[in-house]
Write a protein that holds these residues in place. Structure first.
Motif, PDB file in Angstrom:
ATOM      1  N   UNK A  99       0.824  -1.209   0.000  1.00 37.80           N
ATOM      2  CA  UNK A  99       0.000   0.000   0.000  1.00 37.80           C
ATOM      3  C   UNK A  99       0.861   1.262   0.000  1.00 37.80           C
ATOM      4  N   UNK A 100       2.193   1.117   0.046  1.00 37.49           N
ATOM      5  CA  UNK A 100       3.089   2.276  -0.011  1.00 37.49           C
ATOM      6  C   UNK A 100       2.950   2.979  -1.364  1.00 37.49           C
ATOM      7  N   UNK A 101       2.994   4.304  -1.346  1.00 35.01           N
ATOM      8  CA  UNK A 101       2.847   5.053  -2.593  1.00 35.01           C
ATOM      9  C   UNK A 101       3.994   4.786  -3.561  1.00 35.01           C
ATOM     10  N   UNK A 102       5.203   4.564  -3.041  1.00 32.78           N
ATOM     11  CA  UNK A 102       6.351   4.289  -3.915  1.00 32.78           C
ATOM     12  C   UNK A 102       6.164   2.970  -4.667  1.00 32.78           C
ATOM     13  N   UNK A 103       5.538   2.012  -4.007  1.00 32.66           N
ATOM     14  CA  UNK A 103       5.297   0.718  -4.661  1.00 32.66           C
ATOM     15  C   UNK A 103       4.205   0.851  -5.722  1.00 32.66           C
ATOM     16  N   UNK A 104       3.152   1.591  -5.419  1.00 37.62           N
ATOM     17  CA  UNK A 104       2.089   1.822  -6.405  1.00 37.62           C
ATOM     18  C   UNK A 104       2.682   2.415  -7.680  1.00 37.62           C
ATOM     19  N   UNK A 105       3.612   3.342  -7.522  1.00 41.70           N
ATOM     20  CA  UNK A 105       4.245   3.973  -8.670  1.00 41.70           C
ATOM     21  C   UNK A 105       5.028   2.951  -9.491  1.00 41.70           C
ATOM     22  N   UNK A 106       5.783   2.057  -8.810  1.00 40.58           N
ATOM     23  CA  UNK A 106       6.547   1.019  -9.509  1.00 40.58           C
ATOM     24  C   UNK A 106       5.623   0.107 -10.299  1.00 40.58           C
ATOM     25  N   UNK A 107       4.530  -0.315  -9.671  1.00 40.24           N
ATOM     26  CA  UNK A 107       3.598  -1.252 -10.313  1.00 40.24           C
ATOM     27  C   UNK A 107       2.974  -0.619 -11.554  1.00 40.24           C
ATOM     28  N   UNK A 207      -1.949 -18.304 -20.759  1.00 39.15           N
ATOM     29  CA  UNK A 207      -1.892 -16.864 -20.504  1.00 39.15           C
ATOM     30  C   UNK A 207      -2.264 -16.592 -19.046  1.00 39.15           C
ATOM     31  N   UNK A 208      -1.647 -15.568 -18.495  1.00 42.59           N
ATOM     32  CA  UNK A 208      -1.913 -15.194 -17.110  1.00 42.59           C
ATOM     33  C   UNK A 208      -2.842 -13.986 -17.079  1.00 42.59           C
ATOM     34  N   UNK A 209      -3.943 -14.121 -16.349  1.00 43.18           N
ATOM     35  CA  UNK A 209      -4.859 -13.001 -16.171  1.00 43.18           C
ATOM     36  C   UNK A 209      -4.238 -12.007 -15.202  1.00 43.18           C
ATOM     37  N   UNK A 210      -4.041 -10.772 -15.666  1.00 45.58           N
ATOM     38  CA  UNK A 210      -3.326  -9.771 -14.872  1.00 45.58           C
ATOM     39  C   UNK A 210      -4.229  -8.733 -14.215  1.00 45.58           C
ATOM     40  N   UNK A 231      -5.422  -4.289 -10.763  1.00 43.97           N
ATOM     41  CA  UNK A 231      -4.261  -5.131 -11.074  1.00 43.97           C
ATOM     42  C   UNK A 231      -4.241  -6.368 -10.189  1.00 43.97           C
ATOM     43  N   UNK A 232      -3.974  -7.514 -10.822  1.00 48.57           N
ATOM     44  CA  UNK A 232      -3.905  -8.817 -10.154  1.00 48.57           C
ATOM     45  C   UNK A 232      -2.929  -8.752  -8.981  1.00 48.57           C
ATOM     46  N   UNK A 233      -3.340  -9.291  -7.838  1.00 50.28           N
ATOM     47  CA  UNK A 233      -2.585  -9.152  -6.600  1.00 50.28           C
ATOM     48  C   UNK A 233      -1.182  -9.754  -6.690  1.00 50.28           C
ATOM     49  N   UNK A 234      -0.996 -10.816  -7.494  1.00 51.07           N
ATOM     50  CA  UNK A 234       0.338 -11.417  -7.589  1.00 51.07           C
ATOM     51  C   UNK A 234       1.281 -10.558  -8.435  1.00 51.07           C
ATOM     52  N   UNK A 235       0.778  -9.895  -9.448  1.00 43.94           N
ATOM     53  CA  UNK A 235       1.605  -8.955 -10.209  1.00 43.94           C
ATOM     54  C   UNK A 235       2.075  -7.837  -9.279  1.00 43.94           C
ATOM     55  N   UNK A 236       1.140  -7.321  -8.539  1.00 46.06           N
ATOM     56  CA  UNK A 236       1.399  -6.277  -7.544  1.00 46.06           C
ATOM     57  C   UNK A 236       2.446  -6.756  -6.525  1.00 46.06           C
ATOM     58  N   UNK A 237       2.226  -7.939  -5.958  1.00 42.97           N
ATOM     59  CA  UNK A 237       3.083  -8.439  -4.870  1.00 42.97           C
ATOM     60  C   UNK A 237       4.511  -8.734  -5.335  1.00 42.97           C
TER      61      UNK A 237
END
Length: 509
Positions: A99-107, A207-210, A231-237
């Motif tokens: 939930x960090x803003x820096x991570x949201x930006x990366x994703x 194919x992976x659903x993202x 966005x799919x939680x595993x892509x995010x994580x």
């Protein structure tokens, strides 16, 4: 990012914040921490990251069921992980939250680049969906139970047929490259876990659903320029590693420590994301098995999930660290046993280690309160005793032996070798009976100072395992050079012991 030549990035999984931490979470983290501490003792720069994965439908549902805002809910759970790791002396340099803003930006930046390069496309996706796993499961990885319920072969969780519009990513275009990388570089350790991956490469990877419709999963990172999709939680994580790498200017990671249930995501999907972004692949993925109770998988339904804090109430944090690394064999499932937890604490930490220190630093056996270097004079005396000779040989051999074990995360083998030396030293003291050697001070010096040398070596080598206890031991012995290279530096002059009468490890009654 640079190539990370002078620094190492070591990561734990980030833990899903839908419930409090259990013993398996702590084991992953202690494994990574021990390796990180070992790297630092070698004089290398090492960055350890851990954290919590805080998005997705399960957390959304948990928050709803408890009538909490999702952010309030994940704040509470994440704080439990952080507090546990701090109490267990996990030497992390960063604790990431998705939930960090820096991570949201990366994703979102990573997503946009993959989309611009044509790797992500929107279409109707249909298949068997597993809500607990938050993933679509390929047909050949499902089975019918009781004739009418479709479940995942891997997790056993129920599935439901789902058809929806979302974004997909073609994994199979990178399949051959990833499989070759895994095999040629022996990326996955222990290598026995490659068997489960090889079977996945035997046919085209689907194919992976993202993404997921926002109408179904709203708690997550929005797809750039499409507010109808999350966005799919595993892509995010998985991209947490990239967020941390960018922050610390280190890439690729030296090692990702993961449990066997999430190996597929780290060994197939994450490398595919990296290749789609022209980024270097990780150097190693270290995979470990699970902890069981009464040889049964831990589950809430069986009410057998081990709470680390309950175990810590018995032995303290370092006693639990020691047990997990002493008992845990990464390639095989390990059974958690409170009796063994207490046994190892009492027999090895309190008796084998603690009592030996108390004996050899007591005023009766060591009236001068010094630690003498094991010089040639003492070595000449040692040759007269088969057991003393064996101890000297073990002291010389042990550092390389433990290094080989720790390099491969086989901490249990390294600990066993250290304890073998300490047990032999205890036997030597018991057989020689230095308390009866008032008229033979040279012989008494041999017994006491050869024993103190075993303790000095053990104290340095045990620092990645039990950092606090090791520090107290080395403080008592007045050891200044505590780096790995210091193991072979015996010194030339006697060193005064620190006047500390505290018991190193208090035995559990």
């Amino acid at each position: 990012m640079n190539a990370g030549i002078s620094a190492r990035l070591i990561t734990t999984p980030i833990y899903y914040a839908n419930g409090p931490p259990h013993i398996g979470h702590l084991y992953s983290t202690v494994l990574a921490d021990a390796f990180h501490r070992y790297q630092r003792l070698l004089g290398r720069k090492s960055i350890l990251t851990t954290g919590t994965d805080e998005h997705g439908s399960k957390i959304q549902k948990k928050a709803m069921d408890t009538q909490q805002d999702p952010r309030v809910y994940v704040n509470h759970i994440s704080s439990q992980y952080r507090a546990l790791f701090e109490e267990c002396q996990i030497d992390f340099q960063d604790f990431i939250r998705t939930t960090d803003s820096s991570h949201l930006e990366t994703v979102q930046q990573t997503w946009s680049k993959m989309s611009e390069n044509g790797f992500i496309s929107k279409k109707q996706h249909s298949g068997w969906y597993c809500l607990p796993d938050e993933a679509f499961v390929p047909e050949d990885q499902t089975e019918l139970v009781n004739g009418n319920m479709r479940t995942s072969k891997e997790s056993g969780h129920p599935l439901e047929w789902t058809e929806e519009d979302n974004y997909t990513f073609s994994v199979c275009q990178f399949q051959e490259t990833i499989h070759k990388w895994l095999k040629d570089n022996r990326i996955v350790k222990p290598h026995l876990f490659m068997g489960s991956l090889d079977s996945l490469f035997s046919s085209p990877i689907p194919d992976l659903s993202l993404s997921r419709p926002t109408s179904r999963v709203s708690w997550g990172i929005p797809v750039p320029q499409d507010p109808t999709q999350t966005i799919y939680v595993w892509f995010d994580a998985l991209l947490n590693y990239l967020t941390m790498g960018q922050k610390h200017n280190i890439w690729p990671a030296d090692v990702h420590v993961v449990g066997k249930d999430i190996l597929k995501f780290h060994a197939i999907y994450f490398p595919a994301f990296l290749l789609a972004n022209d980024l270097a692949l990780p150097k190693r993925i270290f995979c470990h098995s699970h902890w069981t109770v009464d040889h049964k998988k831990m589950s809430k339904s069986l009410n057998n999930v081990v709470d680390p804090r309950q175990a810590m109430s018995i032995t303290g944090p370092e006693g639990l660290r020691y047990y997990l690394l002493r008992q845990g064999v990464p390639g095989y499932d390990n059974n958690f046993d409170e009796d063994k937890l207490v046994h190892y604490f009492n027999q090895e930490l309190a008796d084998t280690l603690g009592n030996l220190l108390s004996r050899c630093t007591g005023a009766k056996l060591n009236p001068e309160q010094i630690r003498k270097p094991v010089n040639q004079e003492l070595l000449d005396l040692a040759l007269l005793s088969p057991l003393a000779r064996k101890i000297v040989e073990s002291q010389e051999r042990l550092p390389n032996q433990v290094t080989e074990c720790f390099e491969e995360f086989n901490f249990y083998q390294g600990i066993t070798a250290i304890m073998d030396l300490l047990r032999a030293t205890n036997t030597f003291v018991h057989e020689e009976q230095p308390w009866k050697m008032k008229d033979n001070p040279s012989r008494r010096d041999l017994v006491i100072h050869l024993s103190l040398e075993s303790l000095r070596i053990a104290g340095i080598l045990l620092q990645p395992i039990i950092p606090g206890i090791s520090s107290n031991l080395l403080n008592k012995l007045n050891v200044t050079n505590r780096l790995w290279s210091g193991v072979t530096e015996t010194g030339k002059e006697p060193v005064p012991l620190k006047m500390d009468g505290a018991v190193l490890v208090q035995k559990i009654k």
